[in-house]
Scaffold this motif. Structure first.
Motif, PDB file in Angstrom:
ATOM      1  N   MET B  58      30.837 -15.755  -6.560  1.00  0.00           N
ATOM      2  CA  MET B  58      31.683 -16.396  -7.580  1.00  0.00           C
ATOM      3  C   MET B  58      33.046 -16.799  -7.005  1.00  0.00           C
ATOM      4  N   GLU B  59      33.187 -16.787  -5.688  1.00  0.00           N
ATOM      5  CA  GLU B  59      34.473 -17.198  -5.100  1.00  0.00           C
ATOM      6  C   GLU B  59      34.732 -18.662  -5.386  1.00  0.00           C
ATOM      7  N   PRO B  60      35.969 -19.102  -5.442  1.00  0.00           N
ATOM      8  CA  PRO B  60      37.181 -18.314  -5.274  1.00  0.00           C
ATOM      9  C   PRO B  60      37.673 -17.648  -6.555  1.00  0.00           C
ATOM     10  N   GLY B  61      36.920 -17.782  -7.637  1.00  0.00           N
ATOM     11  CA  GLY B  61      37.343 -17.171  -8.897  1.00  0.00           C
ATOM     12  C   GLY B  61      37.395 -15.659  -8.817  1.00  0.00           C
ATOM     13  N   PHE B  62      36.267 -15.074  -8.422  1.00  0.00           N
ATOM     14  CA  PHE B  62      36.206 -13.621  -8.262  1.00  0.00           C
ATOM     15  C   PHE B  62      35.944 -13.310  -6.810  1.00  0.00           C
ATOM     16  N   GLN B  63      36.758 -12.458  -6.250  1.00  0.00           N
ATOM     17  CA  GLN B  63      36.539 -12.041  -4.873  1.00  0.00           C
ATOM     18  C   GLN B  63      36.044 -10.612  -4.833  1.00  0.00           C
ATOM     19  N   ASP B  66      37.491  -7.308  -6.732  1.00  0.00           N
ATOM     20  CA  ASP B  66      38.143  -7.552  -8.021  1.00  0.00           C
ATOM     21  C   ASP B  66      37.426  -6.768  -9.120  1.00  0.00           C
ATOM     22  N   LEU B  68      36.289  -6.553 -13.124  1.00  0.00           N
ATOM     23  CA  LEU B  68      36.064  -7.347 -14.332  1.00  0.00           C
ATOM     24  C   LEU B  68      35.912  -6.427 -15.528  1.00  0.00           C
ATOM     25  N   PHE B 146      40.222  -9.736 -16.113  1.00  0.00           N
ATOM     26  CA  PHE B 146      40.158  -9.786 -14.671  1.00  0.00           C
ATOM     27  C   PHE B 146      41.360  -9.075 -14.066  1.00  0.00           C
ATOM     28  N   PRO B 148      42.759  -8.189 -10.084  1.00  0.00           N
ATOM     29  CA  PRO B 148      42.425  -8.349  -8.669  1.00  0.00           C
ATOM     30  C   PRO B 148      42.591  -7.064  -7.866  1.00  0.00           C
TER      31      PRO B 148
END
Lengths: 165, 180
Positions: B58-63, B66, B68, B146, B148
């Motif tokens: 799911m990058e770059p949204g979720f790395q 991170d 959730l 979210f 990070p």
């Protein structure tokens, strides 16, 4: 009482609490931004319209959108996509994503693109001939931290041809 | 003697009363963590209210690393939502975006197709053999929030167990030797 461990613990607790508070405030601040995105989509032409088991359409879209107002200081990226939405006798709602894009920053948030559908536009059945449908531009704002939010612009009045091609 | 000697001395000097107090304190910490977790489960309606992102799909949204926050309501699944789903035969839940939704008239039965934002193809290849759609029972929740980096600790601890044991040991020692 005032040992090293005790002080380290107090400092850490305070730092984490302060960080959590700042994150919460950053997320809350998104609520106060003014959002007025706009979009216009045209179907340029239908490339293919066939039935293999299920009806399938290939088409070319002209997408013109301005999503700049969605970006705030807490925005990491905006995920935008165009979906065809329609009702059939079998299904109360069909949402078929046709195209999407990840917008990394405000400079790329105003765009115009002519593109064929990135994902296959397939019905569950044979209901697409002469079908009226909506094209919807959805956006999903992913923050640097905090709550994600999403919204859409629904554009009605599109239709498919009466015969296969 | 130094630090080690002092530690040994302080362990020797523990009285039974102090030991009990510390055991209770430790118990309180563990139970309150459990209470918070179970309360979150009730409020969010999902078995795992918090998940750590493990893959790059799911990058770059979720790395990776991170965290959730999930939420599960009776509201129908819609395209564009990021859902967490379990596939039969896979242990680890997957966090991807719904790109196609077909919802039946009346019954509310739903067919969902997902895809990772960073993947080139949709998830049919990830589903069980012969499975083309996700249904309601596969979906554990949708991601609503979210945070990070916070999950890195759990990734490190699950991939390098030695770190976990050192950490638990150090904390245990701290609890035993602390005098307040």
């Amino acid at each position: 009482m005032h040992s090293f461990g005790y002080r380290a613990n107090a400092l850490l607790t305070f730092a984490v609490t302060a960080l959590a508070f700042i994150c919460a405030i950053a997320s809350l601040s998104d609520k106060f931004s003014n959002q007025n995105p706009s979009a216009e989509i045209q179907i340029l032409y239908i490339k293919r319209f066939k039935s293999y088991g299920n009806d399938e359409v290939s088409l070319t879209l002209d997408i013109n959108a301005d999503l700049q107002s969605l970006f705030t200081w807490n925005t990491k990226q905006v995920f935008a996509f165009v979906a065809a939405e329609y009702e059939t006798p079998k299904n109360s709602l069909n949402q078929v994503s046709l195209w999407d894009v990840i917008i990394p920053d405000k400079e790329h948030a105003k765009f115009r693109i002519q593109t064929s559908n990135k994902y296959r536009f397939i019905d569950q059945g044979h209901n697409l001939r002469g079908k009226e449908f909506n094209l919807t531009l959805h956006w999903h704002v992913m923050p640097k931290t905090g709550k994600m939010f999403a919204d859409k612009i629904v554009m009605p009045g599109y239709s498919l041809p009466d015969a296969y091609k | 003697m130094g630090w080690i000697g002092e530690t040994v001395d302080s362990i020797k000097s523990i009285k039974i009363r102090q030991l009990l107090t510390q055991a209770i304190t430790l118990g309180m910490i563990v139970t309150s963590a459990l209470i918070i977790w179970k309360t979150l489960m009730c409020v969010t309606g999902t078995e795992s209210p918090v998940v750590v992102v493990l893959s790059e799909s799911m990058e770059p949204g979720f790395q990776r690393g991170d965290v959730l926050f999930l939420h599960m309501t009776k509201e129908p699944i819609r395209a564009g939502e990021i859902v967490v789903f379990n596939v039969d035969g896979r242990d680890i839940p997957i966090v991807h975006r719904a790109i196609k939704v077909h919802e039946r008239q009346n019954t509310g039965h739903v067919d969902v197709l997902t895809k990772g934002d960073n993947n080139d193809v949709d998830d049919i290849g990830l589903y069980a053999d012969g499975q083309f759609w996700l249904h309601r029972q596969h979906i554990m929740g949708r991601a609503i929030g979210f945070l990070p980096y916070v999950g890195w600790m759990t990734i490190i601890m699950s991939e390098k167990p030695i770190v976990k044991y050192i950490l638990i040991g150090a904390l245990g020692l701290l609890v035993i030797t602390s005098k307040d």
